[in-house]
Design a protein around this motif. Structure first.
Motif, PDB file in Angstrom:
ATOM      1  N   ASP A  48       0.794  -1.192   0.117  1.00  0.00           N
ATOM      2  CA  ASP A  48       0.053   0.051  -0.067  1.00  0.00           C
ATOM      3  C   ASP A  48       0.785   1.145   0.011  1.00  0.00           C
ATOM      4  OD1 ASP A  48       0.796  -0.932   2.603  1.00  0.00           O
ATOM      5  OD2 ASP A  48      -0.357   0.636   3.402  1.00  0.00           O
ATOM      6  N   GLU A  49       0.201   2.382  -0.326  1.00  0.00           N
ATOM      7  CA  GLU A  49       0.838   3.645  -0.100  1.00  0.00           C
ATOM      8  C   GLU A  49       2.267   3.783  -0.560  1.00  0.00           C
ATOM      9  OE1 GLU A  49      -2.108   5.224   3.162  1.00  0.00           O
ATOM     10  OE2 GLU A  49      -0.269   4.303   3.918  1.00  0.00           O
ATOM     11  N   TYR A  94     -11.809   0.437  10.009  1.00  0.00           N
ATOM     12  CA  TYR A  94     -10.559   0.681  10.820  1.00  0.00           C
ATOM     13  C   TYR A  94     -10.925   1.276  12.018  1.00  0.00           C
ATOM     14  CZ  TYR A  94      -7.441   0.589   6.796  1.00  0.00           C
ATOM     15  OH  TYR A  94      -6.837   0.199   5.807  1.00  0.00           O
TER      16      TYR A  94
HETATM   17  C1  ACM Z   1      -3.579   1.061   4.870  1.00  0.00           C
HETATM   18  O1  ACM Z   1      -4.313   1.672   5.416  1.00  0.00           O
HETATM   19  N1  ACM Z   1      -2.424   1.874   4.547  1.00  0.00           N
HETATM   20  C2  ACM Z   1      -3.885  -0.169   4.218  1.00  0.00           C
END
Ligand code: ACM
Length: 555
Positions: A342-343, A450
């Motif tokens: 990710d990112e 989250y």
């Molecule tokens: C993420 O929240 N960077 C997977």
């Protein structure tokens, strides 16, 4: 019970039939209230009366169910103080708890049949019996801590037939940001098991900390597990405030093995996450040649997406990554290995002459193409070891971030079909497309799963209402959604108490999302049943967010 019969006789004598019917209705209904199991089972048939457990109750096992029979024995000892005898095979004595084999029941499925005379737990393997035991224990009455000695307990007569909705029911802890240590991991595994969650996704590698010993690269932990200070403050990401205190910590391989064994005993698979090619600053701080810039840097003291990325054009770097994965695969029995993905900020790749030359050589036209090409090579490597690669949905080349341009995320490469997509960001259509194209998906959409989000932003009711099957997905692809994850990201939970507060009670809502059929979900019932769980958490020293607080933050 005698009292109830006396009341009924009195009513019949006085021809109070309506009142009588009313009384019976309420009594039976109250019995249903006594079933306080989270996650709620698929089928619950409440009967009349109770089954008594006391020190004379025998636990009768056969064959391999001895493993779970022993777990029940020690659970009863912890909760009630009885040392129940474990006996093998059919014991004709009444009042006993029997573990029985039913080969027709699928993995994780169980049937718990409690009658006045005996309790039977049917399953075909230890995970089924284990879940039967978890339900049985949740039927115990709330124990008053001040009670000196418990002589016996009554549990309701009931038949429970149970099977999970999803195979993947995960909780993730990010220890890259703050190391919490073995005792907390064991506590979390205990609570996951109680809630029938079966995947502990362990985020062990971050920009701000590398938390697992890798024998071949000792500096990963010598340097990468320590930072001088940490960003703190109420404004979080924008905060200029620092703790001014060092933070460090990592698990030795021996400790990792101990935790894996502990999880296995609770039928939980640990899926380690080793981030690549981004979220890698701590590793680059340890070995600067891993990065495109090849220059020395410190483990960051500020949180957020970093510019640093692995130099995937450098054979030393790819060798490093496969060496690390070799040790990971040797340690973790999990079929699935998470590689993050990710990112990734692409600026450093764009600036690097070596990366640009590598892309030209391999005919890769965008940084996203390079990421997919790199990810596929890792995926094939893991496949060669009998494992399967999982990554956040950027690994498909999705355009998710404003710091990436549309053009940089345009890709011609195709992600290997065996990859598991961890869907966390973007429109539900992205998940629908991926599932329709045959990819398996774990749904962890950030808006709904989250746990680092405040109780204002991710309310308990929103967590509970989450459906991992994205809207618009053709039912013929529903089986591509293998489950869900809920994620405890670590930047703003420096202490154990702050972590508990965010995790509990939302983890219970996600347990029910993962286990209970959609049509059987009932938020009112769930919040009623939470009261008993709160009592249990209190006894375990868990600093949960009380429902009275959580409710205030409902939208
Ligand atoms: C993420 O929240 N960077 C997977």
């Amino acid at each position: 019970m005698d009292q109830i019969i006396t009341i009924l006789k009195f009513m019949i004598k006085r021809k109070l039939f309506l009142l009588c019917a009313f009384f019976i209705f309420f009594h039976v209904n109250n019995k249903a209230q006594e079933i306080t199991i989270i996650p709620w089972p698929q089928k619950v048939d409440v009967g009349q009366g109770t089954f008594t457990i006391n020190s004379q109750t025998k636990i009768v096992y056969s064959g391999k169910s001895i493993i779970t029979a022993k777990i029940l024995q020690s659970d009863i000892r912890d909760k009630l103080g009885f040392q129940n005898e474990l006996v093998e095979l059919e014991d004709p004595g009444r009042g006993n708890i029997f573990f029985k084999n039913d080969k027709t029941l699928a993995k994780e499925t169980y049937q718990l049949v409690i009658s006045k005379n005996k309790t039977e737990i049917f399953a075909s393997d230890n995970v089924g019996w284990f879940y039967g035991v978890q339900s049985l224990i949740q039927l115990f009455p709330e124990m008053d801590k001040t009670t000196a000695e418990i002589k016996s307990i009554e549990i309701p007569v009931v038949t429970i037939t149970d099977v999970p909705r999803f195979a993947w029911r995960a909780f993730m802890l990010d220890e890259g940001r703050y190391f919490k240590g073995m005792a907390q991991i064991k506590l979390l595994l205990d609570e996951m098991a109680r809630l029938k969650m079966n995947v502990f996704h362990w985020h062990l590698v971050e920009n701000e900390g590398w938390r697992i010993e890798i024998k071949k690269y000792p500096l990963l932990t010598e340097i990468g597990s320590k930072r001088k200070s940490s960003q703190i403050g109420p404004s979080k990401w924008d905060s200029p405030m620092q703790s001014g205190e060092p933070h460090e910590g990592f698990y030795t391989q021996e400790e990792i093995k101990e935790i894996i064994k502990y999880a296995e005993e609770r039928h939980i698979t640990i899926v380690p996450e080793i981030e690549m090619p981004g979220h890698s600053t701590a590793a680059i701080a340890a070995y600067p040649w891993l990065g495109t810039e090849k220059s020395r840097l410190d483990v960051p003291t500020k949180f957020g997406v970093s510019d640093d990325v692995y130099d995937v054009s450098d054979p030393r770097c790819t060798q490093f990554l496969t060496d690390v994965l070799d040790e990971i695969v040797d340690l973790f029995p999990s079929k699935v290995i998470h590689i993050g993905g990710d990112e990734v900020k692409y600026d450093d790749w764009k600036k690097s002459e070596s990366v640009q030359a590598y892309m030209k050589d391999k005919n890769l036209t965008s940084p996203a193409d390079l990421q997919i090409f790199f990810t596929n090579n890792i995926s094939y490597y893991l496949q060669s070891k009998g494992r399967r690669m999982m990554g956040w949905n950027e690994i498909m080349g999705h355009h998710l971030h404003e710091y990436q341009s549309e053009i940089d995320t345009k890709s011609t490469q195709k992600l290997a079909k065996e990859s598991i997509i961890h869907f966390w960001k973007g429109d539900a259509d992205l998940a629908v497309q991926a599932a329709s194209n045959g990819y398996e998906i774990v749904n962890s959409h950030h808006n709904s799963t989250y746990i680092d989000y405040s109780y204002d932003d991710l309310t308990l009711s929103r967590a509970y209402a989450f459906d991992p099957i994205p809207e618009g997905l053709d039912p013929k692809y529903h089986n591509k959604i293998i489950g869900l994850g809920c994620q405890m990201w670590g930047e703003w939970i420096p202490t154990v108490g702050s972590m508990h507060f965010m995790v509990f009670p939302r983890i219970a809502a996600f347990a029910e999302v993962g286990w209970t059929e959609k049509g059987n979900k009932d938020y009112e019932r769930f919040t009623m049943n939470l009261k008993k769980l709160e009592n249990h958490w209190e006894q375990k020293g868990i600093y949960f967010a009380p429902f009275s607080f959580v409710e205030k933050n409902m939208k």
